[in-house]
Scaffold this motif. Structure first.
Motif, mmCIF file in Angstrom:
data_model
loop_
_atom_site.group_PDB
_atom_site.id
_atom_site.type_symbol
_atom_site.label_atom_id
_atom_site.label_comp_id
_atom_site.label_asym_id
_atom_site.label_seq_id
_atom_site.Cartn_x
_atom_site.Cartn_y
_atom_site.Cartn_z
ATOM 1 N N THR A 115 0.911 -1.473 0.001
ATOM 2 C CA THR A 115 -0.007 -0.174 0.149
ATOM 3 C C THR A 115 1.028 1.171 -0.168
ATOM 4 O OG1 THR A 115 -1.607 -1.221 1.034
ATOM 5 C CG2 THR A 115 -1.977 1.248 1.272
ATOM 6 N N LEU A 116 2.068 1.255 0.736
ATOM 7 C CA LEU A 116 2.823 2.466 0.635
ATOM 8 C C LEU A 116 3.423 2.571 -0.579
ATOM 9 C CD1 LEU A 116 4.479 1.858 4.388
ATOM 10 C CD2 LEU A 116 2.757 3.684 3.788
ATOM 11 N N VAL A 117 3.846 1.458 -1.365
ATOM 12 C CA VAL A 117 4.636 1.732 -2.706
ATOM 13 C C VAL A 117 3.242 2.213 -3.672
ATOM 14 C CG1 VAL A 117 5.649 0.353 -4.510
ATOM 15 C CG2 VAL A 117 6.311 0.103 -2.057
ATOM 16 N N ALA A 118 2.346 1.530 -3.373
ATOM 17 C CA ALA A 118 1.165 2.053 -4.505
ATOM 18 C C ALA A 118 0.943 3.492 -4.271
ATOM 19 C CB ALA A 118 -0.250 1.452 -4.062
ATOM 20 N N ALA A 119 0.996 4.048 -3.149
ATOM 21 C CA ALA A 119 0.762 5.671 -2.995
ATOM 22 C C ALA A 119 2.100 6.341 -3.463
ATOM 23 C CB ALA A 119 0.711 5.767 -1.219
ATOM 24 N N LYS A 120 3.298 5.822 -3.356
ATOM 25 C CA LYS A 120 4.357 6.490 -3.658
ATOM 26 C C LYS A 120 4.242 6.581 -5.335
ATOM 27 C CE LYS A 120 9.550 5.516 -3.763
ATOM 28 N NZ LYS A 120 9.929 6.862 -3.875
ATOM 29 N N VAL A 121 4.187 5.365 -5.729
ATOM 30 C CA VAL A 121 4.186 5.260 -7.170
ATOM 31 C C VAL A 121 3.197 6.176 -8.044
ATOM 32 C CG1 VAL A 121 4.117 3.696 -9.249
ATOM 33 C CG2 VAL A 121 5.341 3.107 -7.480
ATOM 34 N N ALA A 122 1.942 6.043 -7.365
ATOM 35 C CA ALA A 122 0.864 7.080 -7.792
ATOM 36 C C ALA A 122 1.168 8.534 -7.739
ATOM 37 C CB ALA A 122 -0.383 6.755 -6.845
ATOM 38 N N ARG A 123 1.961 8.940 -6.567
ATOM 39 C CA ARG A 123 2.243 10.194 -6.537
ATOM 40 C C ARG A 123 3.501 10.521 -7.608
ATOM 41 N NH1 ARG A 123 2.698 9.683 -1.406
ATOM 42 N NH2 ARG A 123 4.808 8.884 -1.306
ATOM 43 N N GLU A 124 4.182 9.692 -7.899
ATOM 44 C CA GLU A 124 5.270 9.933 -8.935
ATOM 45 C C GLU A 124 4.589 10.128 -10.357
ATOM 46 O OE1 GLU A 124 7.875 6.444 -8.313
ATOM 47 O OE2 GLU A 124 8.650 7.545 -6.699
ATOM 48 N N MET A 125 3.557 9.212 -10.593
ATOM 49 C CA MET A 125 2.880 9.261 -11.735
ATOM 50 C C MET A 125 1.830 10.348 -11.908
ATOM 51 S SD MET A 125 2.089 5.152 -12.791
ATOM 52 C CE MET A 125 3.268 4.345 -13.509
ATOM 53 N N GLY A 126 1.788 11.280 -10.855
ATOM 54 C CA GLY A 126 0.634 12.507 -10.861
ATOM 55 C C GLY A 126 -0.797 12.278 -10.784
ATOM 56 N N ILE A 127 -0.909 10.974 -10.226
ATOM 57 C CA ILE A 127 -2.555 10.574 -10.050
ATOM 58 C C ILE A 127 -2.998 10.834 -8.523
ATOM 59 C CG2 ILE A 127 -2.735 9.280 -12.034
ATOM 60 C CD1 ILE A 127 -2.659 6.597 -10.202
ATOM 61 N N ASP A 128 -2.103 11.221 -7.591
ATOM 62 C CA ASP A 128 -2.363 11.083 -6.030
ATOM 63 C C ASP A 128 -3.339 12.463 -5.958
ATOM 64 O OD1 ASP A 128 -0.155 13.023 -6.886
ATOM 65 O OD2 ASP A 128 0.209 13.137 -4.558
ATOM 66 N N GLN A 129 -3.120 13.261 -6.608
ATOM 67 C CA GLN A 129 -4.204 14.262 -6.162
ATOM 68 C C GLN A 129 -5.673 14.228 -6.399
ATOM 69 O OE1 GLN A 129 -3.450 16.807 -3.434
ATOM 70 N NE2 GLN A 129 -1.640 15.162 -3.507
ATOM 71 N N GLU A 130 -5.810 13.989 -7.793
ATOM 72 C CA GLU A 130 -7.024 13.588 -8.508
ATOM 73 C C GLU A 130 -7.536 12.515 -7.957
ATOM 74 O OE1 GLU A 130 -6.571 13.714 -12.716
ATOM 75 O OE2 GLU A 130 -6.298 15.813 -12.796
ATOM 76 N N GLY A 131 -6.794 11.282 -7.481
ATOM 77 C CA GLY A 131 -7.457 10.262 -6.850
ATOM 78 C C GLY A 131 -7.214 9.054 -7.709
ATOM 79 N N PHE A 132 -7.036 7.912 -7.236
ATOM 80 C CA PHE A 132 -6.982 6.605 -7.573
ATOM 81 C C PHE A 132 -7.632 5.491 -6.855
ATOM 82 C CE2 PHE A 132 -3.266 7.411 -4.860
ATOM 83 C CZ PHE A 132 -3.168 6.521 -3.980
ATOM 84 N N ARG A 133 -7.625 4.402 -7.342
ATOM 85 C CA ARG A 133 -8.302 3.329 -6.660
ATOM 86 C C ARG A 133 -7.170 1.987 -6.570
ATOM 87 N NH1 ARG A 133 -12.385 1.557 -10.431
ATOM 88 N NH2 ARG A 133 -13.385 3.224 -9.417
#
Length: 122
Positions: free
Chosen positions: A65-83
């Motif tokens: 889960t921590l890695v999912a959030a880290k990679v999502a942040r790096e891919m620029g989808i953290d602020q708009e949201g992801f599942r």
């Protein structure tokens, strides 16, 4: 547990578009994306299903889960949201019996994944 396609990716026997790796897990883009951004986070330890996770695996599963959030942040989808989704067994939609966390994001993403929007959601 028998060897899976994910074991072969971990062992570099087959290629994958790897976006993150450490000593515990590997993340790579899904070959059949269901959203504009769709990657998987898998543990290097072979665990077949959610039902097979033990108390000893809690650090590994939390790390996914921590890695999912880290990679999502790096891919620029953290602020708009992801599942994040982890399927379990056949009726839960699991097709590879090595636990994996799907991370899906992008503006075209909808849930549930309807072809046509139901009237009660309009």
């Amino acid at each position: 547990m028998s060897e899976t396609i994910f074991t072969k990716i971990i062992n570099r026997e087959i290629p994958a578009d790897i976006v993150y790796e450490d000593d515990v897990c590997l993340a790579f883009n899904d070959i059949n994306p269901q959203a504009p951004v769709h990657f998987l986070v898998i543990p290097k330890k072979a665990i077949a299903t959610i039902n097979d996770i033990t108390e000893d695996d809690r650090q590994v599963v939390g790390h996914l889960t921590l890695v999912a959030a880290k990679v999502a942040r790096e891919m620029g989808i953290d602020q708009e949201g992801f599942r994040t989704v982890m399927n379990c067994n056949e009726f839960g939609g699991q097709s590879v019996y090595h636990i994996h966390l799907h991370v899906l994001g992008g503006k075209l993403l909808g849930w549930p994944p309807y072809t046509d929007k139901p009237k009660n959601l309009e």
